[in-house]
Design an enzyme around this catalytic site. Structure first.
Site, PDB file in Angstrom:
ATOM      1  N   GLN A   1       0.891  -1.047  -0.022  1.00 20.00           N
ATOM      2  CA  GLN A   1      -0.119   0.177  -0.112  1.00 20.00           C
ATOM      3  C   GLN A   1       0.682   1.190   0.119  1.00 20.00           C
ATOM      4  OE1 GLN A   1      -3.485  -0.464   3.026  1.00 20.00           O
ATOM      5  NE2 GLN A   1      -1.801  -1.839   3.755  1.00 20.00           N
TER       6      GLN A   1
ATOM      7  N   HIS B   1      -1.623   1.164  -4.243  1.00 26.75           N
ATOM      8  CA  HIS B   1      -2.321   2.739  -4.185  1.00 26.75           C
ATOM      9  C   HIS B   1      -1.193   3.638  -4.932  1.00 26.75           C
ATOM     10  CE1 HIS B   1      -3.992   1.597  -0.062  1.00 26.75           C
ATOM     11  NE2 HIS B   1      -4.826   1.096  -1.079  1.00 26.75           N
TER      12      HIS B   1
ATOM     13  N   CYS C   1      -0.372  13.219 -15.951  1.00 29.23           N
ATOM     14  CA  CYS C   1      -1.022  14.616 -16.315  1.00 29.23           C
ATOM     15  C   CYS C   1      -2.570  14.741 -16.119  1.00 29.23           C
ATOM     16  CB  CYS C   1      -0.588  14.669 -17.857  1.00 29.23           C
ATOM     17  SG  CYS C   1      -1.178  16.448 -18.514  1.00 29.23           S
TER      18      CYS C   1
ATOM     19  N   CYS D   1      -3.552  15.083 -20.538  1.00 29.76           N
ATOM     20  CA  CYS D   1      -3.384  14.049 -21.378  1.00 29.76           C
ATOM     21  C   CYS D   1      -3.123  12.752 -20.939  1.00 29.76           C
ATOM     22  CB  CYS D   1      -2.124  14.581 -22.340  1.00 29.76           C
ATOM     23  SG  CYS D   1      -0.505  14.482 -21.553  1.00 29.76           S
TER      24      CYS D   1
ATOM     25  N   CYS E   1       3.092  19.264 -17.008  1.00 26.77           N
ATOM     26  CA  CYS E   1       3.088  18.321 -18.307  1.00 26.77           C
ATOM     27  C   CYS E   1       3.708  19.167 -19.524  1.00 26.77           C
ATOM     28  CB  CYS E   1       2.057  17.725 -18.734  1.00 26.77           C
ATOM     29  SG  CYS E   1       1.955  16.467 -20.094  1.00 26.77           S
TER      30      CYS E   1
ATOM     31  N   CYS F   1       2.371  19.053 -22.133  1.00 20.07           N
ATOM     32  CA  CYS F   1       1.189  19.639 -22.905  1.00 20.07           C
ATOM     33  C   CYS F   1       0.863  21.046 -22.089  1.00 20.07           C
ATOM     34  CB  CYS F   1       0.162  18.643 -23.127  1.00 20.07           C
ATOM     35  SG  CYS F   1      -0.758  18.527 -21.402  1.00 20.07           S
TER      36      CYS F   1
ATOM     37  N   GLY G   1       2.762  -4.473   9.229  1.00 17.64           N
ATOM     38  CA  GLY G   1       2.867  -2.944   9.310  1.00 17.64           C
ATOM     39  C   GLY G   1       1.742  -2.292   8.699  1.00 17.64           C
ATOM     40  N   THR G   2       0.315  -2.740   8.639  1.00 21.13           N
ATOM     41  CA  THR G   2      -0.582  -2.243   8.296  1.00 21.13           C
ATOM     42  C   THR G   2      -1.975  -2.129   9.084  1.00 21.13           C
ATOM     43  OG1 THR G   2      -2.353  -1.865   6.483  1.00 21.13           O
ATOM     44  CG2 THR G   2      -1.643  -4.193   7.045  1.00 21.13           C
ATOM     45  N   SER G   3      -2.563  -1.132   9.423  1.00 18.47           N
ATOM     46  CA  SER G   3      -3.576  -1.067  10.348  1.00 18.47           C
ATOM     47  C   SER G   3      -4.789  -1.760   9.840  1.00 18.47           C
ATOM     48  CB  SER G   3      -3.666   0.725  10.671  1.00 18.47           C
ATOM     49  OG  SER G   3      -4.359   1.267   9.609  1.00 18.47           O
TER      50      SER G   3
HETATM   51  C1  BV8 Z   1     -12.186   3.085  -2.874  1.00 17.38           C
HETATM   52  C2  BV8 Z   1      -2.167   6.816  -1.100  1.00 17.38           C
HETATM   53  C3  BV8 Z   1     -14.083   2.942  -4.470  1.00 17.38           C
HETATM   54  C4  BV8 Z   1      -2.089   8.257  -0.948  1.00 17.38           C
HETATM   55  C5  BV8 Z   1      -3.850   5.987   0.311  1.00 17.38           C
HETATM   56  C6  BV8 Z   1     -16.108   3.428   5.168  1.00 17.38           C
HETATM   57  C7  BV8 Z   1     -15.937   1.924   5.343  1.00 17.38           C
HETATM   58  C8  BV8 Z   1     -15.109   1.285   4.482  1.00 17.38           C
HETATM   59  C9  BV8 Z   1     -14.605   1.862   3.474  1.00 17.38           C
HETATM   60  C10 BV8 Z   1     -14.827   3.187   3.358  1.00 17.38           C
HETATM   61  C11 BV8 Z   1     -15.440   3.936   3.913  1.00 17.38           C
HETATM   62  N1  BV8 Z   1     -15.419   5.141   3.754  1.00 17.38           N
HETATM   63  C12 BV8 Z   1     -14.731   5.225   2.608  1.00 17.38           C
HETATM   64  C13 BV8 Z   1     -14.310   4.021   2.106  1.00 17.38           C
HETATM   65  C14 BV8 Z   1     -13.348   3.757   1.334  1.00 17.38           C
HETATM   66  C15 BV8 Z   1     -12.166   4.162   1.470  1.00 17.38           C
HETATM   67  C16 BV8 Z   1     -11.395   3.752   2.916  1.00 17.38           C
HETATM   68  O1  BV8 Z   1     -11.068   2.544   2.953  1.00 17.38           O
HETATM   69  N2  BV8 Z   1     -11.452   4.635   4.071  1.00 17.38           N
HETATM   70  C17 BV8 Z   1     -10.877   4.236   5.080  1.00 17.38           C
HETATM   71  C18 BV8 Z   1     -10.261   5.406   5.899  1.00 17.38           C
HETATM   72  C19 BV8 Z   1     -12.248   3.996   6.097  1.00 17.38           C
HETATM   73  N3  BV8 Z   1     -11.035   3.493   0.818  1.00 17.38           N
HETATM   74  C20 BV8 Z   1     -11.105   4.259  -0.361  1.00 17.38           C
HETATM   75  O2  BV8 Z   1     -11.292   5.501  -0.897  1.00 17.38           O
HETATM   76  C21 BV8 Z   1     -10.145   3.524  -1.487  1.00 17.38           C
HETATM   77  N4  BV8 Z   1     -10.701   3.588  -2.832  1.00 17.38           N
HETATM   78  O3  BV8 Z   1     -12.668   2.721  -2.055  1.00 17.38           O
HETATM   79  O4  BV8 Z   1     -12.733   3.588  -3.913  1.00 17.38           O
HETATM   80  C22 BV8 Z   1     -14.130   3.262  -5.882  1.00 17.38           C
HETATM   81  C23 BV8 Z   1     -14.242   1.780  -6.569  1.00 17.38           C
HETATM   82  C24 BV8 Z   1     -14.067   1.822  -7.996  1.00 17.38           C
HETATM   83  C25 BV8 Z   1     -14.081   3.013  -8.601  1.00 17.38           C
HETATM   84  C26 BV8 Z   1     -14.299   4.308  -7.802  1.00 17.38           C
HETATM   85  C27 BV8 Z   1     -13.854   4.251  -6.586  1.00 17.38           C
HETATM   86  C28 BV8 Z   1      -8.815   4.102  -1.985  1.00 17.38           C
HETATM   87  C29 BV8 Z   1      -8.083   4.076  -0.721  1.00 17.38           C
HETATM   88  C30 BV8 Z   1      -6.338   4.533  -0.790  1.00 17.38           C
HETATM   89  C31 BV8 Z   1      -6.288   5.744  -0.243  1.00 17.38           C
HETATM   90  N5  BV8 Z   1      -4.663   6.067  -0.476  1.00 17.38           N
HETATM   91  N6  BV8 Z   1      -2.846   6.236   0.019  1.00 17.38           N
HETATM   92  C32 BV8 Z   1      -0.959   8.586  -0.459  1.00 17.38           C
HETATM   93  O5  BV8 Z   1      -0.398   7.945   0.297  1.00 17.38           O
HETATM   94  O6  BV8 Z   1      -0.798   9.763  -0.399  1.00 17.38           O
HETATM   95  S1  BV8 Z   1      -4.455   5.494   1.852  1.00 17.38           S
HETATM   96  C33 BV8 Z   1      -3.131   5.414   2.969  1.00 17.38           C
HETATM   97  O7  BV8 Z   1      -3.388   4.449   3.912  1.00 17.38           O
HETATM   98  C34 BV8 Z   1      -1.970   4.741   2.268  1.00 17.38           C
HETATM   99  O8  BV8 Z   1      -1.696   4.213   1.062  1.00 17.38           O
HETATM  100  C35 BV8 Z   1      -1.445   3.671   3.690  1.00 17.38           C
HETATM  101  O9  BV8 Z   1      -0.624   2.653   3.079  1.00 17.38           O
HETATM  102  C36 BV8 Z   1      -2.640   3.219   3.632  1.00 17.38           C
HETATM  103  C37 BV8 Z   1      -3.013   2.330   4.764  1.00 17.38           C
HETATM  104  O10 BV8 Z   1      -2.363   2.595   6.013  1.00 17.38           O
HETATM  105  P1  BV8 Z   1      -1.209   1.990   6.552  1.00 17.38           P
HETATM  106  O11 BV8 Z   1      -0.268   1.524   5.494  1.00 17.38           O
HETATM  107  O12 BV8 Z   1      -2.053   0.731   7.117  1.00 17.38           O
HETATM  108  O13 BV8 Z   1      -0.648   2.835   7.524  1.00 17.38           O
HETATM  109  P2  BV8 Z   1      -1.215   3.198   8.899  1.00 17.38           P
HETATM  110  O14 BV8 Z   1      -0.492   4.254   9.507  1.00 17.38           O
HETATM  111  O15 BV8 Z   1      -2.661   3.181   9.097  1.00 17.38           O
HETATM  112  O16 BV8 Z   1      -0.755   1.924  10.037  1.00 17.38           O
HETATM  113  C38 BV8 Z   1       0.639   1.662  10.180  1.00 17.38           C
HETATM  114  C39 BV8 Z   1       0.465   0.480  10.750  1.00 17.38           C
HETATM  115  O17 BV8 Z   1       1.954  -0.072  11.024  1.00 17.38           O
HETATM  116  C40 BV8 Z   1       0.040   0.174  12.306  1.00 17.38           C
HETATM  117  O18 BV8 Z   1      -0.821  -0.937  12.398  1.00 17.38           O
HETATM  118  C41 BV8 Z   1       1.327   0.225  13.340  1.00 17.38           C
HETATM  119  O19 BV8 Z   1       0.875  -0.326  14.510  1.00 17.38           O
HETATM  120  C42 BV8 Z   1       2.367  -0.218  12.426  1.00 17.38           C
HETATM  121  N7  BV8 Z   1       3.564  -0.240  12.739  1.00 17.38           N
HETATM  122  C43 BV8 Z   1       4.273   0.841  13.170  1.00 17.38           C
HETATM  123  N8  BV8 Z   1       5.523   0.609  13.282  1.00 17.38           N
HETATM  124  C44 BV8 Z   1       5.811  -0.616  12.908  1.00 17.38           C
HETATM  125  C45 BV8 Z   1       4.656  -1.160  12.613  1.00 17.38           C
HETATM  126  N9  BV8 Z   1       4.544  -2.603  12.087  1.00 17.38           N
HETATM  127  C46 BV8 Z   1       5.742  -3.183  12.081  1.00 17.38           C
HETATM  128  N10 BV8 Z   1       6.914  -2.597  12.549  1.00 17.38           N
HETATM  129  C47 BV8 Z   1       6.940  -1.323  12.878  1.00 17.38           C
HETATM  130  N11 BV8 Z   1       8.280  -0.746  12.953  1.00 17.38           N
HETATM  131 ZN    ZN Z   2      -0.145  16.560 -20.500  1.00 17.83          ZN
END
Ligand code: BV8
Ligand code: ZN
Length: 240
Positions: free
Chosen positions: A101, A119, A127, A130, A148, A150, A187-189
């Site tokens: 992710q 992700h 762009c 385009c 871009c 363009c 490492g994902t929540s």
């Molecule tokens: C979609 C890219 C539909 C950008 C990101 C209500 C219920 C269910 C779903 C939804 C809802 N309301 C809205 C939704 C949908 C929404 C969603 O899920 N929202 C959530 C918040 C409720 N999802 C979307 O919108 C997705 N798209 O559903 O589209 C659709 C379908 C077809 C056509 C059109 C539309 C798109 C989601 C993608 C969003 N983009 N990032 C950017 O990065 O700038 S999300 C962002 O969160 C990152 O990608 C990140 O990777 C991702 C998940 O977070 P984590 O990686 O888990 O990171 P986090 O900090 O949360 O956790 C860290 C973890 O590591 C913790 O557990 C911690 O304990 C642990 N940790 C810390 N240190 C360590 C460790 N573990 C091991 N070792 C360590 N040292």
């Molecule tokens: Zn362009």
């Protein structure tokens, strides 16, 4: 740890799902942890198409800052252990797929070859007119927002909230997870959908689920093994 290690040794198809936690030990703030980047900003305000349409300069300032943070860090032992495991699996003609992710590109820099970036990636610019895509790994963009050839404004090549995941990549990720003998969730929540559903999908098809995290998550209850600790320390041990 032994049970998980044995399951890994026996597996002929391994899938791994990583999140921001695997990059934490490289010094990149996670999204939702203490000091996480979302803390200072609200995800809704920045990582959405609406935010970008409303205030592209602000969204680009945030990404330009994140690019500069990522450019200044190195992959850690966790990233390297996964790249090593991929090589080991390949040498034994066993299947290995890394699904991430993360948009930081650290898995690729650590040497991982087959990385499904569900992700997108922060180094890709696309762009808004385009659709042309290019890689730009400069720590700071010369011009913000970037333009871009363009003449139109470019956007970060990442998936924002409310946007669909890249269809082909997402298809491959789902296939790899449900066909795996073992799914390693690192490492994902597990709160962001649809990726958060991969663990349950794999489990329902008989995969062993192993979690590596410093804290409990929605995956923990259903995991066969949940190893509590930092990925940088646990992964090298797990793959030894
Ligand atoms: C979609 C890219 C539909 C950008 C990101 C209500 C219920 C269910 C779903 C939804 C809802 N309301 C809205 C939704 C949908 C929404 C969603 O899920 N929202 C959530 C918040 C409720 N999802 C979307 O919108 C997705 N798209 O559903 O589209 C659709 C379908 C077809 C056509 C059109 C539309 C798109 C989601 C993608 C969003 N983009 N990032 C950017 O990065 O700038 S999300 C962002 O969160 C990152 O990608 C990140 O990777 C991702 C998940 O977070 P984590 O990686 O888990 O990171 P986090 O900090 O949360 O956790 C860290 C973890 O590591 C913790 O557990 C911690 O304990 C642990 N940790 C810390 N240190 C360590 C460790 N573990 C091991 N070792 C360590 N040292
Ligand atoms: Zn362009």
């Amino acid at each position: 740890m032994d049970g998980a290690r044995d399951a890994l040794r026996r597996a002929s198809r391994i899938a791994v799902l990583t999140g921001a936690g695997i990059s934490a030990e490289s010094g990149i703030p996670t999204f939702r942890g203490p000091g996480g980047i979302w803390r200072t900003y609200k995800a809704e305000n920045l990582a959405t198409p609406e935010a970008f349409a409303r205030n592209p300069e602000l969204v680009w300032e945030w990404y330009d800052w994140r690019r500069s943070v990522i450019a200044g860090v190195e992959p850690n032992a966790g990233h390297k252990a996964l790249a090593e495991l991929e090589r080991k699996m390949e040498s034994k003609a066993r299947e290995f797929t890394l699904i991430t992710q993360n948009v930081d590109g650290l898995h690729t820099r650590a040497g991982s070859r087959k990385v499904l970036k569900v992700h997108g990636e922060i180094w890709t610019l696309r762009c808004t007119e385009c659709g042309r895509e290019r890689e730009d790994t400069s720590p700071r963009l010369k011009q913000v927002p970037p333009l871009c050839e363009c003449g139109a404004m470019e956007r970060p090549g990442v998936v924002w909230f409310g946007e669909g995941l890249p269809p082909k990549v997402w298809m491959c990720a789902q296939k790899a997870a449900i066909e795996s003998d073992i799914l390693l969730v690192v490492g994902t929540s597990a709160v962001v959908h649809p990726v958060a559903g991969l663990a349950a999908a794999a489990k329902s098809r008989g995969a062993v689920v192993v979690e590596v995290n410093v804290a409990e998550t929605p995956v923990t209850a259903g995991a066969d093994y949940s190893l509590r600790g930092p990925a940088g320390a646990l992964l090298p041990e797990l793959f030894a």
